[in-house]
Design an enzyme around this catalytic site. Sequence first.
Site, mmCIF file in Angstrom:
data_model
loop_
_atom_site.group_PDB
_atom_site.id
_atom_site.type_symbol
_atom_site.label_atom_id
_atom_site.label_comp_id
_atom_site.label_asym_id
_atom_site.label_seq_id
_atom_site.Cartn_x
_atom_site.Cartn_y
_atom_site.Cartn_z
ATOM 1 N N HIS A 1 -63.439 -17.322 -26.057
ATOM 2 C CA HIS A 1 -64.358 -17.638 -27.156
ATOM 3 C C HIS A 1 -65.565 -18.468 -26.699
ATOM 4 O O HIS A 1 -66.709 -18.137 -26.985
ATOM 5 C CB HIS A 1 -63.633 -18.419 -28.259
ATOM 6 C CG HIS A 1 -62.387 -17.747 -28.758
ATOM 7 N ND1 HIS A 1 -62.267 -16.391 -28.860
ATOM 8 C CD2 HIS A 1 -61.198 -18.260 -29.194
ATOM 9 C CE1 HIS A 1 -61.067 -16.085 -29.337
ATOM 10 N NE2 HIS A 1 -60.396 -17.199 -29.540
ATOM 11 N N HIS B 1 -62.436 -12.362 -31.250
ATOM 12 C CA HIS B 1 -62.891 -12.370 -32.641
ATOM 13 C C HIS B 1 -64.140 -13.231 -32.846
ATOM 14 O O HIS B 1 -64.848 -13.070 -33.825
ATOM 15 C CB HIS B 1 -61.754 -12.749 -33.599
ATOM 16 C CG HIS B 1 -61.417 -14.207 -33.647
ATOM 17 N ND1 HIS B 1 -60.594 -14.813 -32.728
ATOM 18 C CD2 HIS B 1 -61.784 -15.187 -34.504
ATOM 19 C CE1 HIS B 1 -60.478 -16.098 -33.036
ATOM 20 N NE2 HIS B 1 -61.184 -16.353 -34.104
ATOM 21 N N ASP C 1 -56.721 -20.475 -23.619
ATOM 22 C CA ASP C 1 -56.671 -20.059 -25.025
ATOM 23 C C ASP C 1 -58.062 -19.980 -25.648
ATOM 24 O O ASP C 1 -58.318 -19.110 -26.485
ATOM 25 C CB ASP C 1 -55.805 -21.077 -25.803
ATOM 26 C CG ASP C 1 -55.576 -20.674 -27.242
ATOM 27 O OD1 ASP C 1 -55.218 -19.511 -27.478
ATOM 28 O OD2 ASP C 1 -55.747 -21.530 -28.141
HETATM 29 C C1 BG6 Z 1 -57.410 -18.187 -31.304
HETATM 30 C C2 BG6 Z 1 -56.649 -19.230 -30.549
HETATM 31 O O1 BG6 Z 1 -57.859 -17.187 -30.445
HETATM 32 O O2 BG6 Z 1 -58.534 -18.803 -31.946
HETATM 33 C C3 BG6 Z 1 -56.192 -20.347 -31.473
HETATM 34 O O3 BG6 Z 1 -55.500 -18.641 -29.932
HETATM 35 C C4 BG6 Z 1 -57.363 -20.907 -32.257
HETATM 36 O O4 BG6 Z 1 -55.535 -21.384 -30.743
HETATM 37 C C5 BG6 Z 1 -58.185 -19.796 -32.896
HETATM 38 O O5 BG6 Z 1 -56.836 -21.768 -33.250
HETATM 39 C C6 BG6 Z 1 -59.480 -20.348 -33.487
HETATM 40 O O6 BG6 Z 1 -60.150 -19.347 -34.207
HETATM 41 P P1 BG6 Z 1 -61.144 -19.719 -35.397
HETATM 42 O O7 BG6 Z 1 -61.758 -18.427 -35.808
HETATM 43 O O8 BG6 Z 1 -60.306 -20.340 -36.470
HETATM 44 O O9 BG6 Z 1 -62.115 -20.700 -34.840
#
Ligand code: BG6
Length: 532
Positions: free
Chosen positions: A264, A202, A259
């Site tokens: 990310h 995402h 994770d």
């Molecule tokens: C998720 C993780 O993919 O991304 C979580 O599994 C994390 O641990 C989250 O909290 C963070 O996403 P964002 O968009 O809030 O930075």
Amino acid sequence: MVRPAGFFYAALMPSVPPCAIVIYGASGDLAKLKLIPALYELLREGLLPDSFALVGYSRTKMSHDEFRDRCREAVTTNARSAKSDAVDEKLLEKLCANAYYHPGGYDDLDRFDALKAFLEELDEKHGTQGNRLFYLSTPPSAFAPVVSTLGERGLIVRGDNHESWQRVIIEKPFGTDLATALELNEQLLGVLDETQIFRIDHYLGKETVQNLMVARFANSIFEPLWTYRYVDHVQITVAESVNADDRAGYYDRSGALRDMVQNHIFQLLALTAMEPPANLDAKSIRDEKVKVFRSIRPIAPREVDEHAVRGQYGPGEAGGKQTAGYKNADGVDPSSQTETFAALKVYIDNWRWNGTPFYIRTGKALKQKLSEIVVRFRQPPQTLFGKTCETPVFANDLIIRVAPEEGMTLLINGKVPGGQMQIKEVALDFNYSETFNKQPPEAYERLIHDAIVGDQTLFIRGDEAEAAWRVIDPILEGWKKHAKPPQEYEPGGWGPKASDDLLSADDRTWMHDGHDKDAVIACATHVPDELM
Ligand code: BG6
């Protein structure tokens, strides 16, 4: 279809084809918090097809009406626009009128057959024309079985060249190491062509992350400087103040490296470091990202402590929440070595980044939610101002802010007004919501839309996921066999001391607290010979 001026789409956007969207895991949190609200926003923006149907699939027993009630609640409480505007009841009713629920197990052949027949009914009723987008928001162990059953029972036909199409969005985590990622890719490719597989991250749907490409490749001022010659180092921070106490069941098997870093943060790294692609199409961009992962200097398991730091939060408070410490959370083995914080120093051994370190860190129960990329340029020569000016000359920073607000800041040296020659660091600021007077869309809106129109640019290709695991695996092995145990850190700070030591060993410091002046001064770094 006539589309209003969309929030992120120009006139060249492809038209949105009719389709049924099937969410596997529809009773879960992701559907409630993100997916159903995203569908409502797409409807609001005119970016869902007129002929669409939504089918929730999960093991929980529920009627169509109960599912519709859940959709209403999900939109009212979680939709982005509902935070500032009233919910558009007409649109919400349209979403609910096209929403259905189909309970079933992830390996229940009869329920898959019944789903097939049901989707054919919906083709008649809503004109969805056999096009299906299956969103797998299930436990990862269900990814391969669901896809293989969808293929076996004829809900998916291989290839994209038929009258209708079927595509699958796969949530993270994509494997837990290289071997499991290879196996999962093989299982998926046993049923689907790569063009039908949409591995989601995402972060790629976040507006600033896409803006990174615009900043780099649509402006002429940054690209010439974007090399080891002018960049001293890059820092990528994805900090969270929430702890992992409530998700310990999942988290203890994962940890920060799996994770957050493999997916990310590595995506942020790849978009920051990659070469200009030949085109903006999915293949060209993903080819360049893969090259970045393949150029990362491997970290030998025995040397892991020199390049990687792991930490675990102890008891205390972060983000307004008390915790008894990670090891004391429900579902966590008191001898757990799972890291809730990870920091790495990586080198990208290619022509552009020769010798430039990329420092990355992420953790739970830290001081604040802060995601940003800092490109620290080299210190200018001190010879001119050093003689007349008491204040230091700062290294310039380009800060690409992903959260909590989205935008970019360029820190430059400016003269303090007055007779004396004094220099102060000043900021040229771009804030997304102030400049465009609107909140950026949620990542899932963009990504679901792209999957419906078949654009894979912002999804991870199979070889890309594997290349990222190839970097992570030796670190995991080193942590298992050779490293010091995770260092405990106090919640509400910036992680373990070892993380600061990782940079101070190179005479650098993390840019804590956003634009922290002291950190900036302390970070004055090497001046390359050619700039002296
Ligand atoms: C998720 C993780 O993919 O991304 C979580 O599994 C994390 O641990 C989250 O909290 C963070 O996403 P964002 O968009 O809030 O930075």
